[in-house]
Design a protein around this motif. Structure first.
Motif, PDB file in Angstrom:
ATOM      1  N   ARG A 579       0.945  -1.123   0.260  1.00  0.00           N
ATOM      2  CA  ARG A 579      -0.401   0.432  -0.162  1.00  0.00           C
ATOM      3  C   ARG A 579       0.938   1.027  -0.304  1.00  0.00           C
ATOM      4  O   ARG A 579       0.681   1.952  -0.866  1.00  0.00           O
ATOM      5  CB  ARG A 579      -1.081  -0.180   1.355  1.00  0.00           C
ATOM      6  CG  ARG A 579      -1.874  -0.942   0.927  1.00  0.00           C
ATOM      7  CD  ARG A 579      -2.846  -1.306   2.332  1.00  0.00           C
ATOM      8  NE  ARG A 579      -3.946  -1.780   2.167  1.00  0.00           N
ATOM      9  CZ  ARG A 579      -4.996  -1.615   1.472  1.00  0.00           C
ATOM     10  NH1 ARG A 579      -5.243  -0.752   1.410  1.00  0.00           N
ATOM     11  NH2 ARG A 579      -6.133  -2.963   1.777  1.00  0.00           N
ATOM     12  N   GLY A 580       1.848   0.935   1.084  1.00  0.00           N
ATOM     13  CA  GLY A 580       2.909   2.395   0.801  1.00  0.00           C
ATOM     14  C   GLY A 580       3.841   2.568  -0.632  1.00  0.00           C
ATOM     15  O   GLY A 580       3.152   3.837  -0.816  1.00  0.00           O
ATOM     16  N   HIS A 581       3.820   1.658  -1.454  1.00  0.00           N
ATOM     17  CA  HIS A 581       4.434   1.225  -2.737  1.00  0.00           C
ATOM     18  C   HIS A 581       3.908   1.927  -3.538  1.00  0.00           C
ATOM     19  O   HIS A 581       3.756   2.700  -4.579  1.00  0.00           O
ATOM     20  CB  HIS A 581       5.064   0.330  -3.371  1.00  0.00           C
ATOM     21  CG  HIS A 581       5.619   0.615  -3.768  1.00  0.00           C
ATOM     22  ND1 HIS A 581       7.342   0.069  -3.817  1.00  0.00           N
ATOM     23  CD2 HIS A 581       6.065  -0.044  -5.720  1.00  0.00           C
ATOM     24  CE1 HIS A 581       7.714   0.003  -4.839  1.00  0.00           C
ATOM     25  NE2 HIS A 581       7.418   0.375  -5.752  1.00  0.00           N
ATOM     26  N   ARG A 670      15.503  19.258   3.624  1.00  0.00           N
ATOM     27  CA  ARG A 670      14.760  20.199   2.313  1.00  0.00           C
ATOM     28  C   ARG A 670      13.344  18.865   2.594  1.00  0.00           C
ATOM     29  O   ARG A 670      13.330  18.284   3.197  1.00  0.00           O
ATOM     30  CB  ARG A 670      15.862  18.872   1.395  1.00  0.00           C
ATOM     31  CG  ARG A 670      16.989  19.447   0.700  1.00  0.00           C
ATOM     32  CD  ARG A 670      17.993  18.605  -0.353  1.00  0.00           C
ATOM     33  NE  ARG A 670      17.808  17.470   0.212  1.00  0.00           N
ATOM     34  CZ  ARG A 670      18.865  16.742  -0.228  1.00  0.00           C
ATOM     35  NH1 ARG A 670      19.123  16.935  -2.193  1.00  0.00           N
ATOM     36  NH2 ARG A 670      18.832  15.129  -0.164  1.00  0.00           N
ATOM     37  N   PRO A 671      12.804  19.329   1.656  1.00  0.00           N
ATOM     38  CA  PRO A 671      10.949  18.519   1.654  1.00  0.00           C
ATOM     39  C   PRO A 671      10.753  17.393   1.574  1.00  0.00           C
ATOM     40  O   PRO A 671      11.618  16.565   1.100  1.00  0.00           O
ATOM     41  CB  PRO A 671      10.536  19.171   0.377  1.00  0.00           C
ATOM     42  CG  PRO A 671      11.566  20.705   0.023  1.00  0.00           C
ATOM     43  CD  PRO A 671      12.969  19.905   0.354  1.00  0.00           C
ATOM     44  N   SER A 672      10.171  17.182   2.557  1.00  0.00           N
ATOM     45  CA  SER A 672      10.713  15.189   3.112  1.00  0.00           C
ATOM     46  C   SER A 672       8.841  14.847   1.880  1.00  0.00           C
ATOM     47  O   SER A 672       8.303  14.737   2.183  1.00  0.00           O
ATOM     48  CB  SER A 672       9.979  14.977   4.696  1.00  0.00           C
ATOM     49  OG  SER A 672       9.756  13.843   4.190  1.00  0.00           O
ATOM     50  N   LEU A 673       9.667  13.583   0.899  1.00  0.00           N
ATOM     51  CA  LEU A 673       8.480  12.862  -0.474  1.00  0.00           C
ATOM     52  C   LEU A 673       8.733  12.082   0.061  1.00  0.00           C
ATOM     53  O   LEU A 673       9.522  11.301   0.875  1.00  0.00           O
ATOM     54  CB  LEU A 673       8.963  13.427  -0.812  1.00  0.00           C
ATOM     55  CG  LEU A 673       9.073  14.910  -1.869  1.00  0.00           C
ATOM     56  CD1 LEU A 673       9.581  15.036  -3.904  1.00  0.00           C
ATOM     57  CD2 LEU A 673       7.641  15.750  -2.279  1.00  0.00           C
ATOM     58  N   THR A 674       7.469  10.970  -0.190  1.00  0.00           N
ATOM     59  CA  THR A 674       7.814   9.788   0.431  1.00  0.00           C
ATOM     60  C   THR A 674       8.321   9.054  -0.503  1.00  0.00           C
ATOM     61  O   THR A 674       9.048   9.320  -1.778  1.00  0.00           O
ATOM     62  CB  THR A 674       6.324   9.122   0.488  1.00  0.00           C
ATOM     63  OG1 THR A 674       4.989   9.535  -0.855  1.00  0.00           O
ATOM     64  CG2 THR A 674       5.230  10.180   1.350  1.00  0.00           C
ATOM     65  N   ALA A 675       8.442   7.814  -0.594  1.00  0.00           N
ATOM     66  CA  ALA A 675       9.329   6.757  -1.236  1.00  0.00           C
ATOM     67  C   ALA A 675       8.208   6.836  -2.406  1.00  0.00           C
ATOM     68  O   ALA A 675       8.920   6.911  -4.122  1.00  0.00           O
ATOM     69  CB  ALA A 675       9.630   5.504  -0.882  1.00  0.00           C
ATOM     70  N   ALA A 676       7.099   7.127  -2.338  1.00  0.00           N
ATOM     71  CA  ALA A 676       6.132   6.675  -4.165  1.00  0.00           C
ATOM     72  C   ALA A 676       6.656   7.997  -4.566  1.00  0.00           C
ATOM     73  O   ALA A 676       6.278   7.826  -5.873  1.00  0.00           O
ATOM     74  CB  ALA A 676       4.563   6.468  -3.127  1.00  0.00           C
ATOM     75  N   GLU A 677       6.337   9.120  -3.916  1.00  0.00           N
ATOM     76  CA  GLU A 677       6.149  10.419  -4.540  1.00  0.00           C
ATOM     77  C   GLU A 677       8.296  10.771  -5.959  1.00  0.00           C
ATOM     78  O   GLU A 677       7.614  11.117  -6.649  1.00  0.00           O
ATOM     79  CB  GLU A 677       6.002  11.129  -3.701  1.00  0.00           C
ATOM     80  CG  GLU A 677       4.994  12.030  -2.801  1.00  0.00           C
ATOM     81  CD  GLU A 677       4.366  12.702  -1.537  1.00  0.00           C
ATOM     82  OE1 GLU A 677       3.696  12.504  -1.464  1.00  0.00           O
ATOM     83  OE2 GLU A 677       5.743  13.107  -1.168  1.00  0.00           O
ATOM     84  N   LEU A 678       9.153  10.231  -4.609  1.00  0.00           N
ATOM     85  CA  LEU A 678       9.890  10.592  -5.300  1.00  0.00           C
ATOM     86  C   LEU A 678       9.900   9.385  -6.391  1.00  0.00           C
ATOM     87  O   LEU A 678      10.980   9.658  -6.819  1.00  0.00           O
ATOM     88  CB  LEU A 678      11.373   9.317  -4.691  1.00  0.00           C
ATOM     89  CG  LEU A 678      11.921  10.837  -2.934  1.00  0.00           C
ATOM     90  CD1 LEU A 678      12.459  10.081  -2.029  1.00  0.00           C
ATOM     91  CD2 LEU A 678      12.144  12.394  -3.459  1.00  0.00           C
ATOM     92  N   ARG A 679       9.415   8.142  -6.633  1.00  0.00           N
ATOM     93  CA  ARG A 679       9.773   7.260  -7.500  1.00  0.00           C
ATOM     94  C   ARG A 679       8.520   8.036  -8.803  1.00  0.00           C
ATOM     95  O   ARG A 679       8.837   8.358 -10.235  1.00  0.00           O
ATOM     96  CB  ARG A 679       8.642   6.303  -7.769  1.00  0.00           C
ATOM     97  CG  ARG A 679      10.169   4.998  -6.790  1.00  0.00           C
ATOM     98  CD  ARG A 679       8.947   3.559  -6.849  1.00  0.00           C
ATOM     99  NE  ARG A 679       7.637   4.010  -5.996  1.00  0.00           N
ATOM    100  CZ  ARG A 679       8.016   3.278  -5.405  1.00  0.00           C
ATOM    101  NH1 ARG A 679       9.154   2.728  -4.262  1.00  0.00           N
ATOM    102  NH2 ARG A 679       6.501   3.427  -3.745  1.00  0.00           N
TER     103      ARG A 679
END
Length: 736
Positions: A579-581, A670-679
């Motif tokens: 779900r996180g992915h 720096r702005p904290s993006l989730t792993a999904a957002e970084l992808r």
């Protein structure tokens, strides 16, 4: 024909209204039913103590008509005595001509052609009247029943004839029923309501509170039982002694019911009560006789005797609970050998019928401990791993330590229960007892030996590491494939999970997939196998397949209520990561909560499962950008992994999480993006539409849109181009 010189004596105690001692509980519902009826005949039948006479006496009190009461006894089996008795009672409320009495006492008169017409004439002259015949079951002779039948047929419309008894003689009432000219009141109508029962308890000074509800339930509306239970409670008895074995209740039942039976029916009653509910066929099997249907019919016809029909056809029956208590206790005390014999056959009969709980109770009553242990063990795995561990716990609680020490079935069953709790001490203690008691026999659940059953349990615990898990699973699988070994699929699924943790993903996938087709009746094992396959898919980049399998695993856990089963920690952990992915932060957090709850319960049991659960939860924390969650689970995972040196894939997963955690720390504020957002960021730098980006990432368009909006907000920009430029400036994105 009455003989010459016959002189009847009618005792005054046998006519006139009854004396109702003590406080009488109002019965408004039944009083209204009786008062509202215009039937010329009322028949009130029920076992002793249901308040039949009291109910009619309350009707008498509320009705303006005169009531003439007759209490019958064995003398009334003489029809001449019976008719004179009735007219004498009528005379108490509506004077009867003295000539009528002289005529009824005359010798040599024919009953049906002379005495019955004279009695009918007396009723006609009395006007509106209710004639009550109490204890109608005392009429057993054909001549008396014929006289009563004639009276019923010829009674004037001004007379309401009311018959009270434990049973009614055959009066040919079929036509009256069709025409609605008879009101029949039985046990169901006479049962005390909850309010009436509380009033009865209060009338004898018993406490009315939580204990009242228990008394009412046990007495099933039986008025005499409620009153006697109330008296016992008033005198300080605890509620758990209110059974048919309580002295006051037992004395009443013996005197009023058992003491009036012929020995043959009494014996049948006592022995048949060994079953909680039964058919004639059941009793023939358990009691080894062929006339149970005839006996049940005789009991029913003789006044019910607390025999309760469970269907309209009169096929299945049970006894009133208090009565059944008394019957079973009498058999146990008077003939212990016969009791054990009957109880043992009852256990076998109920086991064949699929009533394992009932069979277990009877096996223990028969002191058949081997059968009891086998009954507990036969479904232990399925109960423990399909959401019914509470049933297994209840069955185990019926066994004492002697059974666990001498019967390996019981010990193995308790080991399985220990697995559901995550109780390593209980598991090991139970396995040691099973090994000590092993006599080389197969177990009730189909395991060919104690060795195989213990190996399956040990494979789940995994003391010694993942390679030891594989060895234990191979022991189970070597006992035969799924066609002959019911635990082959379970062992294969456990082996596949261990191979995956050891880093042998190819063999792990093949083993797990081979187990799935034979795990339909083991939903817990199936859910974990699907979770392992989902994790393999995720590692291979097959996100859609991972999501599908993870959803199937979570669906099994939710639909089967397996949320408290410790081995399901992996299902929650994988579900959270998937779900996180996919960017489902709320769903991922919900899954993490489930994983953390089970990880706490898992404790030191199954280090490989703990290490993997923590590693996956830490990876999920990266996906949803929760640094505190990362650190907590990375540390716990590393600690558990020290006990699993051969779980190479788990160590690699933890190492990756630590690297990502370190990189995150170096990036600074720096702005904290989730792993999904970084992808998603590199795809925003392309000219692809959100729809096409969603396809490449195997996500829904709305999910991608939601993630892009979150990126804009965190980077304080308002467009896709601005987001790409700002991400590149911050070092979050490398542009060519």
């Amino acid at each position: 024909m009455v003989g010459e010189g016959w002189v009847a004596h009618i005792p005054s105690a046998t006519y006139g209204p009854p004396r109702l001692g003590g406080a009488v509980v109002a019965r408004p519902a039944i009083t209204e039913l009786l008062s509202a009826s215009d039937a010329g005949l009322v028949v009130v039948t029920a076992p002793a103590g249901y308040g039949k006479t009291t109910a009619v006496a309350l009707w008498d009190h509320s009705d303006a008509r005169p009531f003439a009461w007759v209490r019958l006894d064995h003398l009334d089996n003489d029809p001449a005595h019976l008719l004179l008795h009735l007219v004498t009672a009528v005379d108490q409320v509506a004077a009867v001509d003295a000539a009528t009495f002289q005529y009824l006492r005359g010798a040599g008169r024919a009953v049906e052609t002379q005495l019955v017409p004279a009695s009918i004439a007396a009723l006609e002259s009395a006007g509106q009247i209710v004639l009550v015949l109490d204890d109608i079951h005392e009429l057993t002779h054909d001549a008396a029943v014929s006289a009563l039948r004639a009276l019923v047929q010829l009674a004037p419309a001004s007379t309401t004839l009311t018959l009270i008894g434990r049973s009614a003689p055959p009066l040919d009432l079929a036509r009256r029923r069709l025409e609605g000219r008879v009101l029949e009141i039985g046990t169901e109508q006479l049962k005390l309501s909850a309010a009436e029962a509380e009033s009865a308890l209060d009338s004898v000074g018993a406490p009315v509170g939580p204990s009242a509800a228990l008394v009412i339930e046990r007495c099933e509306g039986w008025a005499a039982g409620v009153v006697m239970a109330g008296m016992a409670l008033r005198d300080g008895a605890p509620t758990d002694v209110i059974t048919g074995r309580h002295r006051m209740v037992a004395d009443y039942l013996v005197e009023e019911v058992l003491g009036r039976l012929n020995p043959e029916i009494g014996t049948f009653l006592i022995e048949s009560a060994v079953l909680d509910h039964f058919t004639a066929e059941d009793l023939n099997s358990v009691l080894q006789r062929g006339d149970s249907a005839d006996m049940l019919n005789a009991i029913h016809a003789s006044g019910n005797l607390f025999l309760v029909a469970l269907d309209e056809q009169g096929i299945e029956y049970r006894y009133h609970r208090l009565f059944a208590d008394l019957l079973r206790e009498r058999l146990r005390n008077r003939d212990p050998a016969r009791f054990r014999d009957v109880a043992s056959r009852a256990a076998a009969h109920l086991e064949r019928a699929g009533d394992i709980d009932g069979a277990l109770v009877h096996a223990l009553a028969a002191d058949d401990l081997a059968r009891a242990a086998a009954l507990v063990e036969r479904d232990a795995v399925r109960l423990g791993f399909d959401g019914r561990a509470g049933i297994l716990e209840r069955r185990l609680s019926l066994l004492d330590e002697h059974v666990f020490a001498h019967h390996p079935d019981a010990a193995i069953a308790r080991a399985w229960f220990g697995l559901t709790l995550g109780d390593a001490d209980l598991i090991q203690r139970s396995l040691l007892l099973a090994a000590a008691a092993d006599r080389g026999a197969a177990l009730a659940d189909g395991a060919p030996s104690v060795k195989v059953a213990a190996a399956l349990v040990s494979s789940l615990v995994g003391i010694g590491g993942v390679l030891e898990v594989v060895r234990h699973a191979d022991t189970v699988c070597a006992a035969g494939d799924h066609l002959v070994n019911p635990w082959w699929g379970a062992a294969a699924s456990v082996k596949g999970g261990a191979l995956s943790m050891a880093g042998d993903s190819e063999n792990a996938r093949a083993t797990l997939e081979s187990s799935l087709p034979v795990l339909d009746d083991l939903p817990g094992f199936r859910a974990v196998a699907l979770a392992h396959l989902a994790l393999l898919d995720l590692d291979d980049g097959a996100l859609q397949s991972a999501a599908r399998r993870s959803a199937q695993a979570r669906g099994i856990v939710d639909s089967r209520d397996l949320c408290d089963l410790v081995p399901m920690v992996l299902v929650y952990a994988v579900d959270g990561l998937v779900r996180g992915h996919r960017g489902d932060v709320a769903g991922a957090r919900d899954a993490v909560r489930g994983a953390e709850r089970l990880l706490d319960r898992l404790g030191d049991l199954a280090a490989r499962t703990a290490a993997l659960g923590h590693a996956l939860t830490a990876a999920t924390a990266l996906e949803i950008d929760d640094p505190e969650l990362w650190r907590r689970h990375v540390d716990a995972g590393l600690l558990a992994a020290r006990r699993e040196p051969d779980a190479a894939a788990v160590h690699q997963r933890l190492a990756r999480v630590r690297e990502l955690l370190a990189a995150h720390a170096q990036r600074g504020p720096r702005p904290s993006l989730t792993a999904a957002e970084l992808r998603l960021l590199p795809h925003l730098a392309t000219h692809l539409s959100l729809q096409k980006i969603a396809g490449e990432l195997h996500l829904g368009r709305e999910t991608v849109k939601s993630q892009a909006t979150a990126i804009y907000r965190k980077l304080s920009v308002s467009s896709r181009a601005e987001a790409v430029a700002e991400a590149a400036r911050l070092g979050l994105l490398d542009l060519p």
